[in-house]
Design a protein around this motif. Structure first.
Motif, PDB file in Angstrom:
ATOM      1  N   VAL A 133       1.693   0.302   8.209  1.00  0.00           N
ATOM      2  CA  VAL A 133       0.642   0.576   7.224  1.00  0.00           C
ATOM      3  C   VAL A 133      -0.135  -0.723   7.039  1.00  0.00           C
ATOM      4  CG1 VAL A 133       0.094   1.403   4.903  1.00  0.00           C
ATOM      5  CG2 VAL A 133       2.226   2.128   5.980  1.00  0.00           C
ATOM      6  N   VAL A 134      -1.475  -0.601   6.978  1.00  0.00           N
ATOM      7  CA  VAL A 134      -2.290  -1.791   6.686  1.00  0.00           C
ATOM      8  C   VAL A 134      -3.501  -1.342   5.867  1.00  0.00           C
ATOM      9  CG1 VAL A 134      -3.578  -1.640   8.886  1.00  0.00           C
ATOM     10  CG2 VAL A 134      -3.445  -3.820   7.682  1.00  0.00           C
ATOM     11  N   LEU A 135      -3.855  -2.156   4.882  1.00  0.00           N
ATOM     12  CA  LEU A 135      -5.036  -1.859   4.061  1.00  0.00           C
ATOM     13  C   LEU A 135      -6.296  -2.243   4.829  1.00  0.00           C
ATOM     14  CD1 LEU A 135      -4.020  -3.129   0.499  1.00  0.00           C
ATOM     15  CD2 LEU A 135      -4.401  -0.749   1.196  1.00  0.00           C
ATOM     16  N   VAL A 136      -7.249  -1.314   4.898  1.00  0.00           N
ATOM     17  CA  VAL A 136      -8.533  -1.614   5.529  1.00  0.00           C
ATOM     18  C   VAL A 136      -9.558  -1.794   4.412  1.00  0.00           C
ATOM     19  CG1 VAL A 136     -10.166  -0.938   7.309  1.00  0.00           C
ATOM     20  CG2 VAL A 136      -7.818  -0.065   7.400  1.00  0.00           C
TER      21      VAL A 136
ATOM     22  N   PRO B 228       0.834  -1.194   0.000  1.00  0.00           N
ATOM     23  CA  PRO B 228       0.000   0.000   0.000  1.00  0.00           C
ATOM     24  C   PRO B 228       0.878   1.256   0.000  1.00  0.00           C
ATOM     25  CG  PRO B 228      -0.530  -1.452   1.856  1.00  0.00           C
ATOM     26  CD  PRO B 228       0.730  -1.961   1.251  1.00  0.00           C
ATOM     27  N   PRO B 229       0.326   2.415  -0.374  1.00  0.00           N
ATOM     28  CA  PRO B 229       1.112   3.645  -0.312  1.00  0.00           C
ATOM     29  C   PRO B 229       1.709   3.844   1.087  1.00  0.00           C
ATOM     30  CG  PRO B 229      -0.992   4.074  -1.368  1.00  0.00           C
ATOM     31  CD  PRO B 229      -1.039   2.664  -0.866  1.00  0.00           C
ATOM     32  N   GLY B 230       2.971   4.187   1.141  1.00  0.00           N
ATOM     33  CA  GLY B 230       3.639   4.450   2.415  1.00  0.00           C
ATOM     34  C   GLY B 230       4.323   3.235   3.004  1.00  0.00           C
ATOM     35  N   SER B 231       4.014   2.041   2.502  1.00  0.00           N
ATOM     36  CA  SER B 231       4.595   0.854   3.128  1.00  0.00           C
ATOM     37  C   SER B 231       5.899   0.464   2.443  1.00  0.00           C
ATOM     38  CB  SER B 231       3.596  -0.305   3.093  1.00  0.00           C
ATOM     39  OG  SER B 231       3.381  -0.692   1.758  1.00  0.00           O
ATOM     40  N   ARG B 232       6.668  -0.367   3.133  1.00  0.00           N
ATOM     41  CA  ARG B 232       7.984  -0.790   2.650  1.00  0.00           C
ATOM     42  C   ARG B 232       8.098  -2.310   2.707  1.00  0.00           C
ATOM     43  NH1 ARG B 232       6.662   2.304   6.492  1.00  0.00           N
ATOM     44  NH2 ARG B 232       8.346   1.929   7.958  1.00  0.00           N
ATOM     45  N   ALA B 233       8.959  -2.828   1.848  1.00  0.00           N
ATOM     46  CA  ALA B 233       9.262  -4.261   1.889  1.00  0.00           C
ATOM     47  C   ALA B 233      10.724  -4.447   1.530  1.00  0.00           C
ATOM     48  CB  ALA B 233       8.385  -5.029   0.920  1.00  0.00           C
ATOM     49  N   ASP B 234      11.379  -5.382   2.207  1.00  0.00           N
ATOM     50  CA  ASP B 234      12.721  -5.812   1.823  1.00  0.00           C
ATOM     51  C   ASP B 234      12.577  -7.179   1.182  1.00  0.00           C
ATOM     52  OD1 ASP B 234      13.187  -3.675   3.583  1.00  0.00           O
ATOM     53  OD2 ASP B 234      15.115  -4.505   4.204  1.00  0.00           O
ATOM     54  N   VAL B 235      13.034  -7.304  -0.059  1.00  0.00           N
ATOM     55  CA  VAL B 235      12.958  -8.599  -0.737  1.00  0.00           C
ATOM     56  C   VAL B 235      14.337  -8.988  -1.245  1.00  0.00           C
ATOM     57  CG1 VAL B 235      10.536  -8.351  -1.431  1.00  0.00           C
ATOM     58  CG2 VAL B 235      12.332  -7.551  -2.965  1.00  0.00           C
ATOM     59  N   LEU B 236      14.580 -10.307  -1.248  1.00  0.00           N
ATOM     60  CA  LEU B 236      15.792 -10.829  -1.864  1.00  0.00           C
ATOM     61  C   LEU B 236      15.443 -11.298  -3.270  1.00  0.00           C
ATOM     62  CD1 LEU B 236      17.324 -12.930   1.063  1.00  0.00           C
ATOM     63  CD2 LEU B 236      17.792 -10.552   0.440  1.00  0.00           C
TER      64      LEU B 236
ATOM     65  N   HIS C  57      -8.828   1.895   2.254  1.00  0.00           N
ATOM     66  CA  HIS C  57      -7.959   2.957   2.775  1.00  0.00           C
ATOM     67  C   HIS C  57      -6.755   2.338   3.486  1.00  0.00           C
ATOM     68  CE1 HIS C  57     -11.006   6.041   2.075  1.00  0.00           C
ATOM     69  NE2 HIS C  57     -11.881   5.204   2.592  1.00  0.00           N
ATOM     70  N   PRO C  58      -5.526   2.763   3.164  1.00  0.00           N
ATOM     71  CA  PRO C  58      -4.361   2.309   3.929  1.00  0.00           C
ATOM     72  C   PRO C  58      -4.230   3.109   5.231  1.00  0.00           C
ATOM     73  CG  PRO C  58      -3.681   3.520   1.939  1.00  0.00           C
ATOM     74  CD  PRO C  58      -5.170   3.548   1.986  1.00  0.00           C
ATOM     75  N   PHE C  59      -4.417   2.418   6.359  1.00  0.00           N
ATOM     76  CA  PHE C  59      -4.274   3.064   7.681  1.00  0.00           C
ATOM     77  C   PHE C  59      -2.793   3.134   8.024  1.00  0.00           C
ATOM     78  CE2 PHE C  59      -3.683   2.535  12.268  1.00  0.00           C
ATOM     79  CZ  PHE C  59      -4.474   3.551  12.788  1.00  0.00           C
TER      80      PHE C  59
ATOM     81  N   SER D 295       1.353  12.713  17.967  1.00  0.00           N
ATOM     82  CA  SER D 295       1.567  12.433  16.552  1.00  0.00           C
ATOM     83  C   SER D 295       0.215  12.275  15.856  1.00  0.00           C
ATOM     84  CB  SER D 295       2.451  11.196  16.390  1.00  0.00           C
ATOM     85  OG  SER D 295       2.909  11.090  15.051  1.00  0.00           O
ATOM     86  N   VAL D 296       0.234  11.621  14.690  1.00  0.00           N
ATOM     87  CA  VAL D 296      -0.998  11.481  13.904  1.00  0.00           C
ATOM     88  C   VAL D 296      -1.163  10.061  13.369  1.00  0.00           C
ATOM     89  CG1 VAL D 296      -1.136  13.896  13.120  1.00  0.00           C
ATOM     90  CG2 VAL D 296       0.198  12.241  11.790  1.00  0.00           C
ATOM     91  N   PHE D 297      -2.386   9.732  13.025  1.00  0.00           N
ATOM     92  CA  PHE D 297      -2.662   8.571  12.174  1.00  0.00           C
ATOM     93  C   PHE D 297      -3.581   9.050  11.064  1.00  0.00           C
ATOM     94  CE2 PHE D 297      -6.903   7.762  14.014  1.00  0.00           C
ATOM     95  CZ  PHE D 297      -6.771   8.312  15.278  1.00  0.00           C
ATOM     96  N   HIS D 298      -3.490   8.356   9.906  1.00  0.00           N
ATOM     97  CA  HIS D 298      -4.226   8.877   8.752  1.00  0.00           C
ATOM     98  C   HIS D 298      -4.337   7.825   7.660  1.00  0.00           C
ATOM     99  CE1 HIS D 298      -0.425   9.480   6.429  1.00  0.00           C
ATOM    100  NE2 HIS D 298       0.101   9.767   7.612  1.00  0.00           N
TER     101      HIS D 298
END
Ligand SMILES: [Cu+2]
Length: 283
Positions: A240-243, A86-94, A213-215, A262-265
């Motif tokens: 980040v998680v998709l709802v 989702p937008p804002g999220s990250r992944a490390d892949v080999l 929505h990505p929370f 801080s915030v959540f959005h």
């Protein structure tokens, strides 16, 4: 790794859906070529920096060996055909090529729900796009070995703080449709959630709208306990998680590392700009 060039359009419906733009860039380049040698492993640290687009990464002819999400290691590598970001999220892949060749790195189509009221507005989909091409050169070679285990953090096993519910909401006002959290638009001067520092809370994030929505919660990573669409659970911290549309996710959130405000959005930028953001005070 990817950035989205948003083309400004006046269309209000497109803003409500979250504009995706027309050009997807990888490290600032359009469809670049990435070099590799068979028999070696590369670690790709991918961030979805797109404004609204959900990425579903697939590398032709290869599995992606997922080792971390949102900067947190998994207990062991997980071989995936497709890694959804989702937008804002990250992944490390080999990435471990074994044969020479050209292998497209694609983002596959992802359904983002729809603004359809009786079908009007239609569904919203992140379409298939070519992100980059892996160019593996040199003789064939056996795959580089995967690490059998990874230094994953042991997540908190129990909730000892409050259980609360927050909701992504959409309303009809005099100025047209409005987006918010718990029926309110963002106000930086208002405290929406007050949390006692040192406690582990359980949050149910409800989506009362027909769109995904990505929370995203700043500062305090959470573990996803369950989702209304039975998505696979990593069991490791993420932020980040998709709802799902008209659905929910349940999160365990340790507010144990830092006090503060801080915030959540929603991480669809058009949505957070429209007010889908709230404040949290931990003390
Ligand atoms: Cu949103």
């Amino acid at each position: 790794m990817t950035v989205d060039g948003v083309v400004a359009r006046p269309d209000r419906m497109e803003r409500m859906q979250g504009r995706e733009g027309e050009l997807v860039l990888v490290n600032g380049q359009h469809q670049p070529t990435l070099g590799a040698a068979p028999g070696t492993a590369q670690r790709w640290r991918v961030i979805n920096g797109c404004a609204s687009r959900v990425l579903a990464l697939r590398l032709a002819g290869h599995e992606l060996d997922l080792v971390a999400r949102d900067g947190a290691f998994l207990p062991a590598p997980e071989s995936q055909q497709r890694v959804v970001l989702p937008p804002g999220s990250r992944a490390d892949v080999l990435v471990r090529p074994t044969t020479p060749g050209r292998f497209p790195l694609l983002s596959e189509p992802v359904d983002r729900g729809g603004m359809g009221m009786g079908g009007m507005g239609g569904g919203v989909r992140s379409e298939r796009v070519l992100l980059a091409t892996l160019m593996a050169g040199g003789p064939e070679a056996k795959p580089a070995p995967l690490p059998p285990a990874l230094p994953a953090e042991q997540p908190r096993a129990t909730t000892d703080g409050k259980r609360r519910e927050v909701a992504f909401t959409m309303g009809m006002g005099t100025a047209g449709m409005s987006l918010g959290i718990d029926g309110r638009a963002f106000d930086p001067d208002r405290t929406d959630q007050l949390v006692r520092f040192g406690t582990v809370e359980e949050w149910t994030v409800v989506n009362t709208t027909p769109m995904t929505h990505p929370f995203h919660l700043h500062v305090w990573p959470f573990v996803v306990l369950a989702t209304s669409d039975n998505a696979p659970l990593s069991g490791t911290p993420q932020d980040v998680v998709l709802v799902p549309p008209q659905g929910w996710v349940r999160l365990r959130i340790p507010f144990t590392a830092y006090p503060g405000r801080s915030v959540f959005h929603c991480h669809i930028l058009d949505h957070e700009d429209a007010g889908m953001m709230a404040t949290i005070q931990v003390r």
